[in-house]
Enzyme design. Structure first.
Site, PDB file in Angstrom:
ATOM      1  N   LYS A 154      60.680 113.562  -2.270  1.00 50.42           N
ATOM      2  CA  LYS A 154      60.646 112.662  -1.102  1.00 50.42           C
ATOM      3  C   LYS A 154      60.094 111.325  -1.596  1.00 50.42           C
ATOM      4  CE  LYS A 154      58.453 110.914   1.932  1.00 50.42           C
ATOM      5  NZ  LYS A 154      58.409 109.464   2.197  1.00 50.42           N
ATOM      6  N   GLU A 229      47.427 113.119  -6.862  1.00 53.11           N
ATOM      7  CA  GLU A 229      46.963 111.902  -7.535  1.00 53.11           C
ATOM      8  C   GLU A 229      46.741 110.873  -6.443  1.00 53.11           C
ATOM      9  OE1 GLU A 229      46.260 111.876 -10.580  1.00 53.11           O
ATOM     10  OE2 GLU A 229      47.538 113.324 -11.602  1.00 53.11           O
ATOM     11  N   CYS A 263      47.183 102.467  -9.068  1.00 53.46           N
ATOM     12  CA  CYS A 263      46.014 103.317  -8.829  1.00 53.46           C
ATOM     13  C   CYS A 263      44.988 103.185  -9.953  1.00 53.46           C
ATOM     14  CB  CYS A 263      46.461 104.762  -8.695  1.00 53.46           C
ATOM     15  SG  CYS A 263      47.487 105.281 -10.067  1.00 53.46           S
ATOM     16  N   GLU A 356      39.648 100.356  -2.152  1.00 50.94           N
ATOM     17  CA  GLU A 356      40.846 100.109  -2.952  1.00 50.94           C
ATOM     18  C   GLU A 356      41.683  99.038  -2.243  1.00 50.94           C
ATOM     19  OE1 GLU A 356      44.022 103.106  -3.091  1.00 50.94           O
ATOM     20  OE2 GLU A 356      44.106 102.799  -5.249  1.00 50.94           O
TER      21      GLU A 356
END
Ligand code: TAP
Length: 454
Positions: A154, A229, A263, A356
């Site tokens: 996906k 992750e 990331c 973040e």
């Protein structure tokens, strides 16, 4: 459901219309994967390996096409996009060596023979984010297929084009129907169905920690296998004794790679106090020198952000009056541009320092000594990557061991190699991808005892 329009982030022009997969269509795809499972796991190891190698070869002959799709659909600079397509090829080649090497053990026991088998885990649901559509697809896809599992991928709703094309190339390479299917669409529909459907036995998720927590809760209901992750807020720790010129020259790529939508971005630069001012002096020309512009140009180092909404989210971390030390450039006009931005000095409770940002914004803060640096680096719920700059070997090793993070580089910012493990501590993830151990995430160990004395 209406078709989704993929926009080119540098021109804001439509690139393609993509039909989203409905929950019913996802169920049908899951049924096809289940049907393909028995045949795929029984393909002889050498033959499965050969199919993965031909898949890699077909990708190799389509690197330019895939890179061009990523430039148009995701705004990635073309040099980076070529590397990303090549990474899919390389990861497939690396795991094509696995089918013949999925060895079990023979364990001494009385009265018989005891052996273990590494059995395929079953249908794998692979949920991919928009920031690295190709590599993250490949990191899940290649070891899952090598271990004998069918895969349903996906892609993120915004960036489905390369995954769809890679799905077509898999068939061209000879993979049997149903072994690898790509299901574009919404996470709340297709992704959720993969999590909820009992015939999907394993989820591989890369994305935000918020969605990751929801997926973990969903998987818990069926004790479904899960690798995750998630986000990061990594530290680049610069000691006074390091090669300061090199540390400053390379800090921008570590923070602004993929426009900071990475990331592993070292979005907190911790600098020993006695060289703090000098580091900022050296950093300024490096940041102003980042080539931001047309992703199709081979000289471009940084492209636009993925969308207008994401740019607004990034910009909210730099409100009027924010402590902007200096900035690089970005084109005006159409496109979701945001310039490389350095914040200094920054309060340690500033959201730009603690959260973040996932954009080209980096905070530079001073520290006093080694203990201070380690404490500051670890003062985050995340633990994905990081760097340490020092000429003192002992300190490099001490700090590398003390920072709670899955991947750390000394006098370098390299985090990702397809043959070494990658993943996060704390809220940055669960399990490891890449390298020799990733296959464990796609197999179940079965123990069989055979009596020799009746
Ligand atoms: P998310 O919003 O979490 O989305 C990731 C994927 O999950 C998308 O495909 C999304 O679908 C899908 N999804 C959303 N809701 C879902 C649900 N309820 N059930 C199942 N799937 C669902 O992340 P993002 O904004 O795309 O990516 C950025 C984040 O990913 C950052 O936090 C970044 O640090 C992290 N990331 C981590 C890594 C590693 S290796 N640790 C690598 C890259 C990115 P749609 O969005 O299409 O609806």
């Amino acid at each position: 459901m209406p078709a989704f329009t993929v926009l080119n982030p540098s021109t804001e022009q439509p690139v393609a219309q993509v039909e989203p997969t409905s929950a019913e269509a996802a169920d049908a795809a899951i049924a096809r994967a289940v049907a393909a499972q028995a045949a795929w796991r029984n393909v002889a190891p050498g033959e499965r390996a050969a199919l993965l190698r031909s898949f890699a070869d077909v990708i190799d002959t389509h690197i330019e096409e895939l890179a061009a799709l990523e430039v148009a659909g995701s705004g990635h600079p073309v040099g980076q996009a070529r590397w990303e397509a090549g990474n899919v090829r390389d990861v497939l080649r690396y795991y094509s060596a696995a089918p013949e090497r999925l060895c079990g053990k023979q364990i001494p026991v009385p009265g018989g023979l005891d052996v273990t088998f590494q059995e395929p885990v079953g249908v794998v649901g692979l949920i991919v984010p928009w920031n690295f559509p190709m590599p993250i697809l490949g990191w899940g896809l290649a070891p899952a297929l090598a271990a004998g599992n069918p895969v349903l991928a996906k892609p993120a709703e915004r960036t489905p084009l390369t995954a769809i094309r890679i799905g077509e190339l898999a068939l061209e390479a000879g993979l049997p129907e149903g072994v690898f299917q790509v299901l574009p669409g919404k996470g709340s529909v297709v992704g959720q169905r993969l999590v909820d459907h009992p015939d999907v036995r394993k989820i591989v998720f890369t994305g935000s920690s918020e969605v990751g927590r929801e997926i973990m809760a969903g998987c818990a209901r069926q004790v479904k296998r899960l690798t995750m992750e998630l986000g990061g807020k990594s530290a680049n720790i610069v000691f006074a004794d390091c090669d300061l010129e090199q540390a400053a020259a390379t800090a921008p790529v570590a923070a602004f790679d993929n426009a900071g939508q990475d990331c592993c971005a070292r979005s907190r630069i911790l600098v020993q106090r006695e060289v703090y001012d000098r580091f900022l002096e050296l950093l300024e020309p490096a940041v102003k020198g980042v080539a931001v512009g047309d992703p199709a140009s081979p000289d471009t180092e940084m492209g636009p952000l993925i969308s207008a909404e994401h740019r607004a989210r990034v910009a909210a971390y730099v409100p009027d009056g924010a402590p902007v030390a200096f900035r690089g450039s970005a084109p005006d006009g159409t496109g979701y541009w945001y310039p490389p931005t350095v914040l200094a000095p920054v309060r340690l409770d500033d959201p730009a320092y603690t959260e973040e940002v996932f954009g080209p914004v980096v905070a530079v803060v001073p520290f006093d000594d080694e203990a201070d640096a380690v404490a500051m680096a670890n003062d985050t719920p995340y633990g994905l990557s990081g760097s340490v700059w020092t000429r003192d070997v002992g300190r490099a090793i001490r700090v590398a061991r003390a920072v709670e993070t899955g991947n750390l580089s000394v006098n370098s910012h390299a985090s990702v190699r397809y043959w070494t493990p990658f993943g996060g501590f704390k809220q940055s993830g669960l399990g490891r991808e890449l390298g020799p151990d990733a296959l464990d995430a796609f197999t179940e160990t079965k123990n069989v005892f055979i009596a020799t004395e009746l």
